[in-house]
Design a protein around this motif. Structure first.
Motif, PDB file in Angstrom:
ATOM      1  N   ILE A 348      43.994  45.352  69.400  1.00 49.95           N
ATOM      2  CA  ILE A 348      45.265  44.732  69.747  1.00 49.95           C
ATOM      3  C   ILE A 348      44.988  43.546  70.665  1.00 49.95           C
ATOM      4  CG2 ILE A 348      47.528  45.075  70.764  1.00 49.95           C
ATOM      5  CD1 ILE A 348      47.074  46.711  68.243  1.00 49.95           C
ATOM      6  N   ASP A 349      45.360  42.340  70.216  1.00 49.77           N
ATOM      7  CA  ASP A 349      45.114  41.123  70.992  1.00 49.77           C
ATOM      8  C   ASP A 349      46.433  40.450  71.367  1.00 49.77           C
ATOM      9  OD1 ASP A 349      42.302  41.352  70.729  1.00 49.77           O
ATOM     10  OD2 ASP A 349      42.403  40.468  68.731  1.00 49.77           O
ATOM     11  N   ASN A 350      46.384  39.664  72.431  1.00 48.96           N
ATOM     12  CA  ASN A 350      47.495  38.792  72.829  1.00 48.96           C
ATOM     13  C   ASN A 350      48.822  39.531  72.946  1.00 48.96           C
ATOM     14  OD1 ASN A 350      45.645  36.630  72.626  1.00 48.96           O
ATOM     15  ND2 ASN A 350      46.084  36.405  70.450  1.00 48.96           N
ATOM     16  N   ALA A 351      48.784  40.722  73.525  1.00 48.03           N
ATOM     17  CA  ALA A 351      50.016  41.497  73.692  1.00 48.03           C
ATOM     18  C   ALA A 351      50.844  40.908  74.833  1.00 48.03           C
ATOM     19  CB  ALA A 351      49.691  42.962  73.970  1.00 48.03           C
ATOM     20  N   SER A 352      52.139  40.711  74.584  1.00 51.22           N
ATOM     21  CA  SER A 352      53.034  40.188  75.609  1.00 51.22           C
ATOM     22  C   SER A 352      54.434  40.714  75.362  1.00 51.22           C
ATOM     23  CB  SER A 352      53.035  38.655  75.597  1.00 51.22           C
ATOM     24  OG  SER A 352      53.506  38.173  74.358  1.00 51.22           O
ATOM     25  N   LYS A 353      55.213  40.767  76.432  1.00 50.55           N
ATOM     26  CA  LYS A 353      56.566  41.300  76.331  1.00 50.55           C
ATOM     27  C   LYS A 353      57.564  40.161  76.248  1.00 50.55           C
ATOM     28  CE  LYS A 353      59.387  45.068  78.113  1.00 50.55           C
ATOM     29  NZ  LYS A 353      59.492  46.146  79.115  1.00 50.55           N
ATOM     30  N   ASP A 354      58.491  40.232  75.274  1.00 47.32           N
ATOM     31  CA  ASP A 354      59.533  39.240  75.098  1.00 47.32           C
ATOM     32  C   ASP A 354      60.870  39.965  75.046  1.00 47.32           C
ATOM     33  OD1 ASP A 354      61.045  37.047  74.560  1.00 47.32           O
ATOM     34  OD2 ASP A 354      60.405  36.809  72.482  1.00 47.32           O
ATOM     35  N   GLN A 355      61.595  39.914  76.162  1.00 43.55           N
ATOM     36  CA  GLN A 355      62.850  40.642  76.325  1.00 43.55           C
ATOM     37  C   GLN A 355      62.590  42.145  76.121  1.00 43.55           C
ATOM     38  OE1 GLN A 355      65.717  38.741  73.750  1.00 43.55           O
ATOM     39  NE2 GLN A 355      65.804  36.891  75.010  1.00 43.55           N
ATOM     40  N   ASN A 356      63.180  42.744  75.088  1.00 44.33           N
ATOM     41  CA  ASN A 356      63.024  44.184  74.887  1.00 44.33           C
ATOM     42  C   ASN A 356      61.956  44.536  73.859  1.00 44.33           C
ATOM     43  OD1 ASN A 356      65.099  44.756  76.710  1.00 44.33           O
ATOM     44  ND2 ASN A 356      66.674  44.548  75.112  1.00 44.33           N
ATOM     45  N   ARG A 357      61.224  43.544  73.366  1.00 36.98           N
ATOM     46  CA  ARG A 357      60.212  43.793  72.349  1.00 36.98           C
ATOM     47  C   ARG A 357      58.842  43.363  72.856  1.00 36.98           C
ATOM     48  NH1 ARG A 357      61.119  46.964  68.214  1.00 36.98           N
ATOM     49  NH2 ARG A 357      59.983  45.674  66.716  1.00 36.98           N
ATOM     50  N   VAL A 358      57.797  43.966  72.291  1.00 40.08           N
ATOM     51  CA  VAL A 358      56.419  43.623  72.616  1.00 40.08           C
ATOM     52  C   VAL A 358      55.782  42.976  71.397  1.00 40.08           C
ATOM     53  CG1 VAL A 358      54.169  44.506  73.283  1.00 40.08           C
ATOM     54  CG2 VAL A 358      56.230  45.512  74.259  1.00 40.08           C
ATOM     55  N   GLN A 359      55.214  41.778  71.575  1.00 41.25           N
ATOM     56  CA  GLN A 359      54.550  41.062  70.494  1.00 41.25           C
ATOM     57  C   GLN A 359      53.040  41.183  70.650  1.00 41.25           C
ATOM     58  OE1 GLN A 359      56.001  37.046  70.728  1.00 41.25           O
ATOM     59  NE2 GLN A 359      58.017  37.555  69.898  1.00 41.25           N
ATOM     60  N   ALA A 360      52.331  41.277  69.518  1.00 40.55           N
ATOM     61  CA  ALA A 360      50.873  41.412  69.570  1.00 40.55           C
ATOM     62  C   ALA A 360      50.276  41.009  68.230  1.00 40.55           C
ATOM     63  CB  ALA A 360      50.470  42.835  69.938  1.00 40.55           C
ATOM     64  N   THR A 361      48.961  40.800  68.242  1.00 40.91           N
ATOM     65  CA  THR A 361      48.212  40.525  67.010  1.00 40.91           C
ATOM     66  C   THR A 361      47.247  41.674  66.773  1.00 40.91           C
ATOM     67  OG1 THR A 361      48.346  38.128  67.352  1.00 40.91           O
ATOM     68  CG2 THR A 361      46.638  38.944  65.855  1.00 40.91           C
ATOM     69  N   LEU A 362      47.311  42.261  65.582  1.00 39.05           N
ATOM     70  CA  LEU A 362      46.428  43.361  65.213  1.00 39.05           C
ATOM     71  C   LEU A 362      45.276  42.789  64.392  1.00 39.05           C
ATOM     72  CD1 LEU A 362      47.400  46.859  63.964  1.00 39.05           C
ATOM     73  CD2 LEU A 362      45.826  45.498  62.621  1.00 39.05           C
ATOM     74  N   THR A 363      44.061  43.073  64.801  1.00 38.62           N
ATOM     75  CA  THR A 363      42.869  42.594  64.104  1.00 38.62           C
ATOM     76  C   THR A 363      42.022  43.784  63.671  1.00 38.62           C
ATOM     77  OG1 THR A 363      42.832  40.586  65.455  1.00 38.62           O
ATOM     78  CG2 THR A 363      40.810  41.149  64.269  1.00 38.62           C
ATOM     79  N   VAL A 364      41.652  43.802  62.405  1.00 38.45           N
ATOM     80  CA  VAL A 364      40.767  44.862  61.914  1.00 38.45           C
ATOM     81  C   VAL A 364      39.359  44.558  62.388  1.00 38.45           C
ATOM     82  CG1 VAL A 364      39.878  46.065  59.899  1.00 38.45           C
ATOM     83  CG2 VAL A 364      42.219  45.179  59.896  1.00 38.45           C
ATOM     84  N   GLU A 365      38.781  45.481  63.156  1.00 38.54           N
ATOM     85  CA  GLU A 365      37.440  45.251  63.689  1.00 38.54           C
ATOM     86  C   GLU A 365      36.412  45.310  62.575  1.00 38.54           C
ATOM     87  OE1 GLU A 365      36.842  48.021  66.832  1.00 38.54           O
ATOM     88  OE2 GLU A 365      38.027  46.852  68.257  1.00 38.54           O
ATOM     89  N   GLN A 366      35.546  44.303  62.549  1.00 34.63           N
ATOM     90  CA  GLN A 366      34.523  44.228  61.508  1.00 34.63           C
ATOM     91  C   GLN A 366      33.398  45.201  61.803  1.00 34.63           C
ATOM     92  OE1 GLN A 366      34.916  42.046  58.774  1.00 34.63           O
ATOM     93  NE2 GLN A 366      36.970  41.964  59.680  1.00 34.63           N
ATOM     94  N   GLU A 367      32.886  45.816  60.765  1.00 32.58           N
ATOM     95  CA  GLU A 367      31.756  46.723  60.929  1.00 32.58           C
ATOM     96  C   GLU A 367      30.508  45.940  61.294  1.00 32.58           C
ATOM     97  OE1 GLU A 367      31.267  49.053  57.496  1.00 32.58           O
ATOM     98  OE2 GLU A 367      33.187  50.079  57.649  1.00 32.58           O
ATOM     99  N   ALA A 368      29.717  46.514  62.203  1.00 35.65           N
ATOM    100  CA  ALA A 368      28.482  45.846  62.639  1.00 35.65           C
ATOM    101  C   ALA A 368      27.466  45.854  61.518  1.00 35.65           C
ATOM    102  CB  ALA A 368      27.933  46.551  63.867  1.00 35.65           C
TER     103      ALA A 368
END
Length: 368
Positions: A348-368
């Motif tokens: 979960i990246d760039n999580a921030s709160k905007d009024q009553n909702r939380v915005q975020a970017t979900l990134t699938v972690e790449q296998e090593a």
């Protein structure tokens, strides 16, 4: 026993060198004195500071979905609605998770806290840790203690606060019937021992921007240490350079051998990295497998969560990135935990709160 310095609530109105204090040293005896005398008695030694609850407030988060401790920012946003000031003006300290999965948070105004620490620094008192009096009562039992002229409530009670006699009379009907009471006016209560002995659950405010600053070496010792480190580093660097050059040549030779074994038709090697990259791109992952990965992510992870997907995109080298909104940071934490359980770890990246909702970017972690 540690040396404790207690700044009583009596001096909060006008903090000064006359601030009424209490000192507990190795003898364990209570010594009342103004701050300037306490500074003279302590003679620059490090102390554990005890603040009155009147300087702070105490809140608690909702039950957290994951047993993994949340980040400080996530906890701050989770309790933001319970606070009377903006987060930028406050210093938040998070305690230990309780059996119901909630996290206690001690809150103090940043400017007032900084002013207190600066005052102690000016009189030569080094502060090792900072705790709050009502937060150091034993956790196993709801307690009310008359201490330094007011009632202090805490322990097993889901609150930390201080009250006058009249305030307690109004609140008492709503308190637990099995609550225990101690009054130092009638007997020397156990409060001094409770407040100055070990308390694993108590929250230490000395962290982050207010973490303890370690003493620096005197300048002449510091200069000597720097010179010694430079000399050692120079010798080590020379040896390391020779070693790395040798290892680099050996590694490059080994890579060329493996490259020729994998691609025997490549008889001439000019730029190994560029040639290898071009050949690998020819056999890049087909579009179908990318879509299959997205379907698995949506069905197994996102589909079972109460979140809203705003945008989906695929970035070469990064994989799938999904912009979404949720009701709370707790939902995002649950989403990340579900991905781990389904074998699709997400970040979960760039999580921030905007009024009553939380915005975020979900990134699938790449296998090593």
């Amino acid at each position: 026993m540690k040396t404790w310095l207690y700044l009583t609530a009596e001096g909060l109105a006008t903090p000064s060198l006359d601030w009424p204090c209490c000192v507990w040293s190795s003898t364990g005896q209570r010594q009342l004195m103004p701050l300037n005398q306490a500074a003279s008695e302590l003679k620059g030694q490090a102390v554990d500071l005890l603040l009155p609850m009147e300087l702070c407030s105490w809140v608690r988060s909702e039950p957290w979905p994951s047993r993994r401790r949340p980040a400080a920012q996530a906890t701050a946003f989770a309790v933001e609605e319970q606070l009377g000031e903006s987060l930028e003006k406050l210093h938040l300290s998070v305690g230990t998770r309780d059996p119901q999965g909630r996290y206690p948070v001690m809150v103090i105004d940043r400017e007032r806290f900084a002013a207190v620490l600066q005052l102690l620094k000016e009189v030569g008192i080094e502060v090792r840790s900072v705790f709050v009096d009502a937060d150091r009562l034993p956790q196993g039992q709801a307690l009310g203690v008359w201490w330094f002229g007011r009632w202090m409530l805490g322990g097993g009670l889901p609150a930390r606060l201080t009250l006058t006699e009249d305030g307690l009379a109004l609140l008492k009907p709503g308190l637990p019937t099995d609550m225990q009471w101690r009054d130092e006016r009638q007997e020397m209560a156990d409060a001094d021992q409770w407040l100055t002995l070990a308390s694993p659950q108590a929250i230490n405010l000395r962290h982050g921007d207010f973490a303890r600053q370690r003493n620096r070496l005197p300048w002449h010792l510091g200069g000597l240490a720097v010179a010694l480190l430079l000399a050692l580093n120079w010798g080590a660097s020379e040896a390391r350079i020779h070693f790395l050059e040798s290892q680099g040549r050996e590694l490059h030779s080994r890579n060329e051998q493996q490259f020729k074994a994998l691609y025997p038709e490549q008889t001439r090697i000019v730029d190994l990295a560029a040639q290898l990259g071009a050949l690998q791109n020819q056999g890049a992952e087909p579009q179908g497998s990318r879509i299959a990965g997205l379907v698995n992510l949506v069905e197994q992870v996102i589909g079972a969560s109460p979140v809203e997907v705003q945008r989906i995109e695929f970035r070469q080298g990064d994989g799938w990135k999904i912009q979404l909104t949720a009701n709370s940071f707790a939902e995002l934490e649950l989403l990340r935990e579900r991905g781990r359980q389904q074998g699709t770890p997400v970040r979960i990246d760039n999580a921030s709160k905007d009024q009553n909702r939380v915005q975020a970017t979900l990134t699938v972690e790449q296998e090593a």
